[in-house]
Write a protein that holds these residues in place. Sequence first.
Motif, short mmCIF file in Angstrom:
data_model
loop_
_atom_site.label_atom_id
_atom_site.label_comp_id
_atom_site.label_asym_id
_atom_site.label_seq_id
_atom_site.Cartn_x
_atom_site.Cartn_y
_atom_site.Cartn_z
N THR A 1 50.70 59.99 47.55
CA THR A 1 50.10 59.09 46.58
C THR A 1 49.85 57.71 47.21
OG1 THR A 1 52.33 58.72 45.66
CG2 THR A 1 50.90 60.27 44.51
N MET A 2 50.72 57.28 48.11
CA MET A 2 50.41 56.07 48.90
C MET A 2 49.14 56.28 49.71
SD MET A 2 54.08 54.86 50.50
CE MET A 2 55.24 53.84 49.60
N LEU A 3 49.04 57.43 50.36
CA LEU A 3 47.86 57.74 51.16
C LEU A 3 46.60 57.75 50.31
CD1 LEU A 3 46.43 58.72 53.73
CD2 LEU A 3 47.23 61.04 53.18
N ALA A 4 46.68 58.38 49.15
CA ALA A 4 45.50 58.40 48.27
C ALA A 4 45.09 56.99 47.86
CB ALA A 4 45.79 59.25 47.04
N ALA A 5 46.07 56.11 47.64
CA ALA A 5 45.76 54.72 47.29
C ALA A 5 45.05 54.01 48.43
CB ALA A 5 47.04 53.97 46.91
N MET A 6 45.48 54.27 49.67
CA MET A 6 44.82 53.68 50.84
C MET A 6 43.40 54.20 51.00
SD MET A 6 47.91 54.13 53.59
CE MET A 6 49.56 53.54 53.26
N LEU A 7 43.22 55.50 50.85
CA LEU A 7 41.90 56.10 50.99
C LEU A 7 40.95 55.55 49.93
CD1 LEU A 7 43.06 59.77 51.63
CD2 LEU A 7 42.08 58.23 53.34
N ALA A 8 41.45 55.46 48.69
CA ALA A 8 40.62 54.93 47.61
C ALA A 8 40.27 53.47 47.86
CB ALA A 8 41.35 55.08 46.27
N ALA A 9 41.22 52.70 48.38
CA ALA A 9 40.94 51.29 48.69
C ALA A 9 39.88 51.17 49.78
CB ALA A 9 42.22 50.58 49.12
N GLY A 10 39.76 52.21 50.61
CA GLY A 10 38.74 52.24 51.64
C GLY A 10 37.39 52.75 51.15
N LEU B 1 36.79 55.65 49.57
CA LEU B 1 36.64 57.10 49.67
C LEU B 1 37.03 57.78 48.36
CD1 LEU B 1 38.31 57.41 53.17
CD2 LEU B 1 35.88 57.77 52.68
N ARG B 2 36.29 58.82 48.01
CA ARG B 2 36.65 59.63 46.84
C ARG B 2 37.76 60.59 47.26
NH1 ARG B 2 31.31 62.62 45.74
NH2 ARG B 2 31.55 62.80 48.02
N THR B 3 38.89 60.50 46.57
CA THR B 3 40.06 61.24 47.02
C THR B 3 40.97 61.57 45.86
OG1 THR B 3 41.80 61.26 48.71
CG2 THR B 3 41.48 59.19 47.48
N LEU C 1 41.00 64.73 51.09
CA LEU C 1 42.11 65.04 50.20
C LEU C 1 43.44 64.66 50.84
CD1 LEU C 1 41.01 68.57 48.95
CD2 LEU C 1 40.66 66.37 47.82
N ALA C 2 44.33 64.05 50.06
CA ALA C 2 45.72 63.81 50.47
C ALA C 2 46.54 64.97 49.94
CB ALA C 2 46.21 62.48 49.90
N VAL C 3 47.06 65.79 50.84
CA VAL C 3 47.61 67.10 50.45
C VAL C 3 49.12 67.16 50.72
CG1 VAL C 3 47.51 69.58 50.86
CG2 VAL C 3 45.41 68.22 50.92
#
Length: 455
Positions: free
Chosen positions: A122-131, A133-135, A157-159
């Motif tokens: 979920t941290m990773l998804a937050a970083m990707l979204a801040a960049g 990216l749709r994730t 995807l953050a899996v």
Amino acid sequence: MSYAGRRVLVAGARMAGTASARALLSAGAEVTVVDEKAVPALDELAAAGARTAVGVGLDQLKEQQDLVVSPGFAPHHPLVVAALAQGLDVYCEPELAWRLRGPGAPPWLAVTGTNGKTTTVTMLAAMLAAGGLRTAALGNVGVPLVDAQSADRYDVLAVELSSFQLYWSSRMAPPAGAFLNLAADHLEWHGTFDHYSDAKTNVWRAARSGAGAAIGNLDDPLVAGLLAAVPGAVGFTVAGWEHGRFGLVDGMLVDADGVEIIEAAAIRPPGTHNVANALAAAALARWFGVPVDAVRRGLAGYRPEPHRNAHVATVDGVAYVDDSKATNPHAAVGSLTAYPRVVWVAGGQLKGVDPDDLVATVAGRLAGAVLLGVDRDLIRAALARHAPRVPVVDVSTTDDGAMDEVVRAAAGLATTGDTVLLAPAAASKDMYTSFEARGHAFAAAVRRLGSQERS
């Protein structure tokens, strides 16, 4: 992989099984679904074109080509044993999702480990979204992966992958995989620690073949040893920094080039183990090309998942913290060491894992302990060996009032400045439907205690 006309038995008609069956039907497979109970999903899948049955599934194995199992099916389950003896390919929903990926499917950035997986993805998804990216964070958390393969919906995807899911995989090879930590867990499922460890290393399947990135925790001797054998590995550590590693410099998280990301004190949930989780997520994000500024913004805006070192309330100068997600001793030690003086609420299903080392490690922090659940005697015995002067209250009640009794007992042991910490070191299903339900019960009991104190 083409599934047109392929005969597949799906075992289990809950979330993963139902999603797998629907995906297989859409791919043209001849699908049979079995569940040990007559759950409503069987009728829905029958209407969608699947054959369905109630039972173990042994009668449905004949002439099948594949068996898709829900993660709870252990290698020694009778259906699995029979399927393997028959020569069937046995795998689970994430592996199926991997095999069903079409052109342009979003890449996977994968995370495994004994503890911290959901926090990290979920941290990773937050970083990707801040960049930009749709994730989404998926896999062992969120919606099934078979429902998230469209390039029209996601860029990446953050899996999260559990040891069960990794065990039941053979082709799944995410291009980047992070291994957070390794300690004994789920031994009743895997049989031995080596089998458990071997399953976890499948997160590096792509890297082992030279086609991906392996990211691992250098502070965990077991993970570090495994990582050393993988080409092109990237490590992270909370013990300092060297070029090429993610780490800490003067209280700041830094990337492999030493570029500052964010202050360690800003990481939520608190605790050194969650700083490590943030470094693992940052390593995956930076590998994917997410700018440092987006990684920083993702962490700064991150909101922790519930029941993970979550402050519930302060009552009479005592803080009450819900870490119900600490379902094994390795997870519990991370939260217990985040506070100087703790009244520990512990117990449940230990899953074949010995709590002795945990108790020995945290004995000096304990102001008291309140024990509940089926395996509480094992924790009490460890406390008697390593913390004989720590007062212990045993709660044998298992009904709806058990957590109120637990919280009242903990309040009686705590003094101003202490933390009453629910970090059970055990699973919950001896008394509750899930660790979430256990955490909710604890929080509700704390709120009732606070109301009584104010009245």
